[in-house]
Design a protein around this motif. Structure first.
Motif, PDB file in Angstrom:
ATOM      1  N   MET A  40       0.835  -1.195   0.000  1.00  0.00           N
ATOM      2  CA  MET A  40       0.000   0.000   0.000  1.00  0.00           C
ATOM      3  C   MET A  40       0.878   1.257   0.000  1.00  0.00           C
ATOM      4  N   ASP A  41       1.971   1.215   0.751  1.00  0.00           N
ATOM      5  CA  ASP A  41       2.836   2.377   0.883  1.00  0.00           C
ATOM      6  C   ASP A  41       3.666   2.641  -0.359  1.00  0.00           C
ATOM      7  N   ASN A  42       4.031   1.600  -1.071  1.00  0.00           N
ATOM      8  CA  ASN A  42       5.029   1.750  -2.128  1.00  0.00           C
ATOM      9  C   ASN A  42       4.515   1.654  -3.561  1.00  0.00           C
ATOM     10  N   PHE A  43       3.296   1.211  -3.732  1.00  0.00           N
ATOM     11  CA  PHE A  43       2.782   1.043  -5.094  1.00  0.00           C
ATOM     12  C   PHE A  43       1.457   1.758  -5.260  1.00  0.00           C
ATOM     13  N   THR A  44       1.199   2.237  -6.466  1.00  0.00           N
ATOM     14  CA  THR A  44      -0.093   2.871  -6.739  1.00  0.00           C
ATOM     15  C   THR A  44      -1.148   1.782  -6.881  1.00  0.00           C
ATOM     16  N   ALA A  45      -2.387   2.194  -6.848  1.00  0.00           N
ATOM     17  CA  ALA A  45      -3.496   1.240  -6.993  1.00  0.00           C
ATOM     18  C   ALA A  45      -3.377   0.513  -8.320  1.00  0.00           C
ATOM     19  N   GLU A  46      -2.967   1.274  -9.338  1.00  0.00           N
ATOM     20  CA  GLU A  46      -2.834   0.700 -10.669  1.00  0.00           C
ATOM     21  C   GLU A  46      -1.762  -0.404 -10.692  1.00  0.00           C
ATOM     22  N   GLN A  47      -0.631  -0.059 -10.075  1.00  0.00           N
ATOM     23  CA  GLN A  47       0.472  -1.021 -10.009  1.00  0.00           C
ATOM     24  C   GLN A  47       0.043  -2.262  -9.236  1.00  0.00           C
ATOM     25  N   ARG A  48      -0.691  -2.039  -8.163  1.00  0.00           N
ATOM     26  CA  ARG A  48      -1.112  -3.179  -7.333  1.00  0.00           C
ATOM     27  C   ARG A  48      -2.066  -4.089  -8.098  1.00  0.00           C
ATOM     28  N   ALA A  49      -2.915  -3.450  -8.886  1.00  0.00           N
ATOM     29  CA  ALA A  49      -3.878  -4.244  -9.661  1.00  0.00           C
ATOM     30  C   ALA A  49      -3.162  -5.110 -10.690  1.00  0.00           C
ATOM     31  N   ALA A  50      -2.052  -4.586 -11.202  1.00  0.00           N
ATOM     32  CA  ALA A  50      -1.329  -5.324 -12.244  1.00  0.00           C
ATOM     33  C   ALA A  50      -0.472  -6.451 -11.659  1.00  0.00           C
ATOM     34  N   MET A  51      -0.288  -6.402 -10.327  1.00  0.00           N
ATOM     35  CA  MET A  51       0.585  -7.402  -9.704  1.00  0.00           C
ATOM     36  C   MET A  51      -0.034  -8.782  -9.722  1.00  0.00           C
ATOM     37  N   LYS A  52       0.815  -9.759 -10.066  1.00  0.00           N
ATOM     38  CA  LYS A  52       0.312 -11.132 -10.031  1.00  0.00           C
ATOM     39  C   LYS A  52       0.959 -11.797  -8.825  1.00  0.00           C
ATOM     40  N   GLU A  53       0.228 -11.866  -7.753  1.00  0.00           N
ATOM     41  CA  GLU A  53       0.790 -12.433  -6.532  1.00  0.00           C
ATOM     42  C   GLU A  53       0.829 -13.948  -6.605  1.00  0.00           C
ATOM     43  N   PRO A  54       1.995 -14.540  -6.507  1.00  0.00           N
ATOM     44  CA  PRO A  54       2.040 -16.005  -6.527  1.00  0.00           C
ATOM     45  C   PRO A  54       1.484 -16.584  -5.228  1.00  0.00           C
ATOM     46  N   LYS A  55       0.860 -17.741  -5.363  1.00  0.00           N
ATOM     47  CA  LYS A  55       0.285 -18.390  -4.184  1.00  0.00           C
ATOM     48  C   LYS A  55       0.951 -19.725  -3.891  1.00  0.00           C
ATOM     49  N   TYR A  56       1.582 -20.271  -4.925  1.00  0.00           N
ATOM     50  CA  TYR A  56       2.213 -21.587  -4.760  1.00  0.00           C
ATOM     51  C   TYR A  56       3.717 -21.434  -4.996  1.00  0.00           C
ATOM     52  N   PHE A  57       4.466 -22.045  -4.110  1.00  0.00           N
ATOM     53  CA  PHE A  57       5.924 -21.935  -4.199  1.00  0.00           C
ATOM     54  C   PHE A  57       6.519 -23.338  -4.207  1.00  0.00           C
ATOM     55  N   TYR A  58       7.390 -23.583  -5.180  1.00  0.00           N
ATOM     56  CA  TYR A  58       7.955 -24.937  -5.329  1.00  0.00           C
ATOM     57  C   TYR A  58       9.470 -24.881  -5.324  1.00  0.00           C
ATOM     58  N   GLN A  59      10.043 -25.874  -4.706  1.00  0.00           N
ATOM     59  CA  GLN A  59      11.487 -26.061  -4.827  1.00  0.00           C
ATOM     60  C   GLN A  59      11.715 -27.411  -5.486  1.00  0.00           C
ATOM     61  N   ILE A  60      12.339 -27.358  -6.685  1.00  0.00           N
ATOM     62  CA  ILE A  60      12.553 -28.578  -7.455  1.00  0.00           C
ATOM     63  C   ILE A  60      14.037 -28.913  -7.401  1.00  0.00           C
ATOM     64  N   THR A  61      14.374 -30.052  -6.839  1.00  0.00           N
ATOM     65  CA  THR A  61      15.773 -30.441  -6.771  1.00  0.00           C
ATOM     66  C   THR A  61      16.076 -31.383  -7.929  1.00  0.00           C
ATOM     67  N   VAL A  62      17.013 -30.933  -8.778  1.00  0.00           N
ATOM     68  CA  VAL A  62      17.389 -31.723  -9.947  1.00  0.00           C
ATOM     69  C   VAL A  62      18.746 -32.348  -9.656  1.00  0.00           C
ATOM     70  N   GLU A  63      18.818 -33.657  -9.800  1.00  0.00           N
ATOM     71  CA  GLU A  63      20.111 -34.315  -9.603  1.00  0.00           C
ATOM     72  C   GLU A  63      20.678 -34.687 -10.969  1.00  0.00           C
ATOM     73  N   LYS A  64      21.988 -34.846 -11.002  1.00  0.00           N
ATOM     74  CA  LYS A  64      22.636 -35.096 -12.294  1.00  0.00           C
ATOM     75  C   LYS A  64      23.643 -36.224 -12.146  1.00  0.00           C
ATOM     76  N   PRO A  65      23.194 -37.470 -12.275  1.00  0.00           N
ATOM     77  CA  PRO A  65      24.145 -38.581 -12.202  1.00  0.00           C
ATOM     78  C   PRO A  65      25.137 -38.577 -13.373  1.00  0.00           C
ATOM     79  N   GLY A  66      24.784 -37.953 -14.479  1.00  0.00           N
ATOM     80  CA  GLY A  66      25.679 -37.920 -15.643  1.00  0.00           C
ATOM     81  C   GLY A  66      26.740 -36.842 -15.497  1.00  0.00           C
ATOM     82  N   GLY A  67      27.860 -37.018 -16.163  1.00  0.00           N
ATOM     83  CA  GLY A  67      28.966 -36.074 -16.051  1.00  0.00           C
ATOM     84  C   GLY A  67      28.793 -34.832 -16.918  1.00  0.00           C
ATOM     85  N   LEU A  68      28.028 -34.953 -17.993  1.00  0.00           N
ATOM     86  CA  LEU A  68      27.888 -33.844 -18.938  1.00  0.00           C
ATOM     87  C   LEU A  68      27.066 -32.725 -18.307  1.00  0.00           C
TER      88      LEU A  68
END
Ligand SMILES: [Zn+2]
Lengths: 181, 765
Positions: B660-688
């Protein structure tokens, strides 16, 4: 002996009929098959499936090579490039691989069970089971498919047993390979 | 899983990349001392230092030089005895800054000499079985009496020169050392027995037909100069038979005398067409020069068959060919030949696409050979430079695929009844594209084939793939019944069986071709695929194509080394590709990635366990901490079901205030607030190291793909964690969904683990 002569008439096969002594021939084979496969190699993957109680193996063979071998054996022109033909020739393919693949698990010779196959591009993927009641400690194979026709045929089997990856390699000069886990 | 100790500082940066990680070292064994083993280190150790000959940019340097060899030759073919007689004058120009004490000449035919050492390097032992012809060839018959019979080596005044033959190489002594900038002219007279290339194998020789007539495809038929350059000095590495060639550029004037009923063609311009063509053939040729859509037959099947029924002319005829800027010379001759041709527009010039074949090649050859040549010229010219020669010939030779400047031999033969399968047809079109394509690599971009097979075969296999796909598009009749041309090499997935194979039988691409197993995959398939992946997945077509063209044009009519290629690709694209060259070309590493775990997080205003632990360790009272945005892992102690799917600003009042303090109403309306947060751990058994291509599937069925550059692996080669914040719930994640990266095991690439169709059970039904 009949099909030996049949081979000589087939232009594709005659390229494989010379020994390694002419290095130009090696080069030739590479160059002639530029767009086809360059080498005579099958790759198989084998895992233990506890639920089924069997070693499950998929093997990939180049269809053209396999057609040549089966045609020679059956004395008729075998075409595998249509799915329908795989069912039609199931017995032939099964008999051939039963005679060409012998598996010893922990010292016992266990007959293989050919389940069927499917086409993947220019390769045939075979599904094979070897029934065993526990995960093996030692596997020995004699895998000579296609070697009667292609001296350079290599049959390579990647095994994943007890979390370990190992590879068996069978060639005309060393038809048997074994591995312990 | 290590405990993550974190302090969340920024109120708005709701991103896992903002987490400061403090790895716990205690459980890990102490790391060894080591050199720089980072996979992104530069190739300083592998590359030679750039110099005045070869610049660091990958371009020829200001002092770049190359030698020149000009040939004048008179060749006579004794068809009856399949014997060739030759006389040549070589003018060798020393453009190097070095004084040359002697010259090295290649005598490739000596590989077929009775005393050839080629059979002696085959360590295969006694084959356990052999077909009769093979057995007879090895144990019963006299070895073929091939090899050059060198009759004379003379200087320009006719005085004999001293020479010494070491297998396939001949050292010629000059009266005095050859100073920089000077020329030396000398003559060689020779003859040799031509081999039957169908029986004995080989890239040159004759095929004998049941009617007793022969078709000759002739190459390596004359003593040829070795390359002398700034990298190798004399490239006088012996010819063992499988390895190909290294040759300097020059001009050729060649007169070839053959029976007068033969049809002949070869490298270079035919300068006496009027003497050797009939008036009817001339008329047809001129029509072909004006025809761009269908080949015009110049000598017909009927005419060829008629000649084949006769005993064969004894009178001789001389064909004169002249070529500039070529590194070699090949020719073909037979009375059984059909010839057709058509014109192809390349840039603002017309090039003649020509096919020459015995009646045995039909009906396949009359349909597709010349069109395949035309497609090759168009596709390769687009990818590299406009084809600089005036013609490209495809000759039908049973079982052979081999290339020379402007002319090549290609297989693909219907059966005796004229029937052929798709496999034969595509094999033929592909080999024609491949061999005609060799005009670009290595005939014009003149790399050293003997040392670096991949520099011509790999680059050529890559462009071949592009041309094959073009062929399918431009000549749909050629792929009737298919959506695209069935290329065997190029797509990433096709190289997986090789790269996943037994390491004992795999060599890095940067190996001498002669010394590798699975030569085809090593020198053709893998580099071809690597370049295709580089183009489609790593660089993108625009950057890749510009750089690839730059390389081709920089080294057109010159002698590049591998480093010149690697450097130019980076120089022209502003991409650091050292990691790619290192992994794909200098090692046998393979790519294998997998999804190790996926964790879901939600936003909470309540202090989570991680923060509590952190404060406790440092004895900081909880009330000293301002309001933070806390991430709570689904399934953890702090997790409550109602956290799921809430907008962060709803949950954390301070965040709301901040907005509210830092953004205009217009800016706030345009914001896409994420609701889901994922951490994907990728392992790499290959050397390349390879980019991570990751596809997210949302609950509403839509998908989104992100590509993380390979550099994501720069700090940890085994495992990385990606973060993804979204408004919609993710229901599926797949790595490399389109099989672009040659991942050798895709069974670990999906989350949730795909319920695999059990093919074994399916097969049992
Ligand atoms: Zn090639």
């Amino acid at each position: 002996m009949k099909y030996i002569f049949l081979f000589l008439l087939m232009p594709f096969l005659s390229q494989a009929s010379y020994g390694n002594h002419d290095a130009d021939e090696l080069r030739f084979r590479e160059s002639v098959n530029i767009t086809a496969h360059k080498y005579y190699l099958s790759v198989s993957n084998l895992k233990y499936n506890a639920k089924v109680g069997a070693l499950q193996m998929t093997s990939r063979f180049f269809i053209d090579d396999l057609e040549d071998v089966l045609s020679a054996r059956a004395d008729e022109n075998i075409i595998l490039t249509e799915d329908g033909n795989l069912t039609k020739h199931k017995q032939l393919i099964g008999d051939y691989f039963t005679s060409r693949l012998r598996v010893k698990v922990d010292g016992d010779l266990i007959p293989i069970d050919y389940l069927g196959s499917e086409i993947d591009n220019d390769q045939l993927v075979l599904y094979i089971e070897i029934p065993v009641d526990r995960e093996p400690l030692e596997i020995e194979m004699r895998f000579t498919a296609l070697m009667e026709l292609f001296e350079d045929q290599k049959n390579m089997v990647h095994l994943k047993i007890r979390g370990e990856r190992k590879t068996l390699l069978m060639v005309a000069k060393k038809k048997i390979d074994s591995v312990k886990f | 899983m290590k405990a993550i100790k974190l302090l969340f500082i920024s109120m708005l940066m709701v991103s896992f990349s903002g987490f400061a990680q403090e790895a716990e070292q205690a459980e890990e064994p102490k790391a060894e001392e080591h050199y720089n083993i980072n996979k992104f280190r530069q190739l300083y150790q592998e590359f030679s230092t750039p110099n005045q000959y070869r610049s660091a940019s990958g371009a020829p340097g200001p002092k770049y030089y190359q030698q020149r060899a000009d040939y004048e030759m008179d060749i006579r073919l004794d068809d009856e005895n399949h014997h060739i007689y030759g006389y040549e004058t070589i003018t060798y120009t020393n453009n190097s800054p070095d004084v040359l004490d002697y010259l090295w000449v290649q005598l490739d035919q000596n590989m077929r000499a009775k005393d050839s050492k080629t059979p002696l390097i085959e360590g295969g032992g006694v084959a356990p079985f052999a077909q009769p012809a093979g057995f007879a060839g090895e144990y019963l018959s006299e070895p073929f009496d091939g090899g050059f019979n060198i009759k004379k080596v003379l200087d320009s005044k006719g005085n004999p020169l001293k020479y010494m033959i070491n297998q396939t190489m001949m050292r010629v002594e000059m009266p005095k050392a050859l100073a920089p900038g000077k020329k030396f002219e000398f003559d060689i007279e020779w003859d040799y027995n031509v081999n039957n290339h169908v029986e004995g194998r080989g890239r040159s020789g004759y095929e004998e037909f049941p009617d007793g007539h022969r078709a000759y495809v002739i190459a390596q038929f004359y003593p040829r100069m070795c390359v002398y350059n700034d990298v190798e000095g004399w490239q006088n590495s012996q010819f063992w038979g499988r390895d190909e060639f290294a040759l300097p550029f020059g001009s050729f004037e060649v007169n070839i005398t053959v029976p007068e009923d033969h049809w002949l063609d070869g490298t270079g311009k035919l300068t006496n067409r009027k003497d050797v063509y009939s008036s009817e053939e001339l008329r047809r040729y001129e029509m072909a020069q004006r025809t761009y859509d269908e080949p015009v037959v110049i000598r017909t099947q009927q005419e060829a068959e008629k000649l084949a029924m006769m005993p064969g002319a004894t009178k001789m005829k001389t064909w004169k060919l002249k070529a500039d800027y070529v590194r070699d010379f090949g020719w073909t001759s037979s009375r059984r030949y059909i010839a057709d041709a058509m014109a192809v527009k390349v840039g603002d010039k017309d090039v003649m696409a020509v096919s020459i074949y015995a009646p045995e090649g039909n009906p396949l050859w009359e349909q597709w050979s010349t069109k395949a040549v035309a497609q090759t010229l168009k596709s390769y010219s687009r990818m590299t430079f406009d084809y600089p020669y005036h013609k490209a010939i495809s000759v039908h030779a049973k079982n052979q695929g081999m290339e020379y400047p402007m002319i090549c031999w290609n297989y693909g033969r219907p059966d005796a009844e004229g029937n052929y399968s798709d496999r034969v047809k595509f094999g033929m079109i592909s080999v024609i594209i491949h061999e005609v394509g060799h005009n670009y690599f290595p005939m014009i971009v003149n790399s050293d084939e003997r040392q670096w097979t991949w520099m011509d075969e790999g680059l050529n296999t890559f462009v071949q793939y592009v041309a094959e796909q073009d062929m399918g598009e431009n000549y749909p009749a050629s792929i009737e019944g298919l959506d695209a041309y069935p290329s065997r090499r190029g797509p990433a997935a096709a190289i997986v069986p090789y790269m996943a194979g037994d390491q004992r039988y795999i060599a890095p691409i940067m190996s001498k071709g002669l010394n590798t197993y699975q030569f085809g995959s090593n020198a053709y398939g893998k580099p071809g695929t690597a370049l295709n992946i580089l183009r489609e997945t790593v660089m993108g077509r625009e950057l890749f194509d510009y750089s690839f063209r730059t390389y081709s044009q920089r080294w057109m009519f010159k002698h590049p080394t591998p480093e010149d290629f690697f450097r130019t690709m980076e120089d022209a694209s502003a991409m650091d590709l050292d990691w790619f060259w290192r992994g794909w070309f200098y090692t046998t590493q393979f790519n294998d990635m997998g999804i190790k775990s996926v964790d879901k997080f939600y936003v909470s205003a309540d202090m989570n366990q991680e923060m509590k632990d952190y404060l406790e360790e440092r004895n900081i009272p909880k009330d000293r901490v301002p309001q933070l945005v806390y991430m709570v892992k689904e399934g953890s102690e702090d997790y409550k079901e109602e956290m799921k799917g809430k907008a962060p600003s709803e949950v954390v009042s301070d965040l709301k205030d901040y907005m509210m303090d830092n953004f205009t109403a217009e800016q706030r309306a345009a914001m896409k607030e994420p609701k889901y947060f994922y951490q994907i751990t990728v392992e790499k058994p290959g050397g390349l190291v390879m980019p991570i291509i990751i596809e997210y599937t949302y609950a509403d069925g839509t998908t989104e793909t992100a590509t993380h550059p390979a550099e994501i692996w720069r700090l940890n080669d085994k495992e990385v964690s990606l973060s993804k914040a979204t408004q919609k719930e993710i229901v599926g994640i797949v790595i490399d969904p389109k099989l672009e990266t040659a991942d050798i095991d895709t069974s670990n690439n999906s989350w949730p683990q795909e319920p695999k169709v059990d093919k074994f059970e399916e097969m049992k039904q």
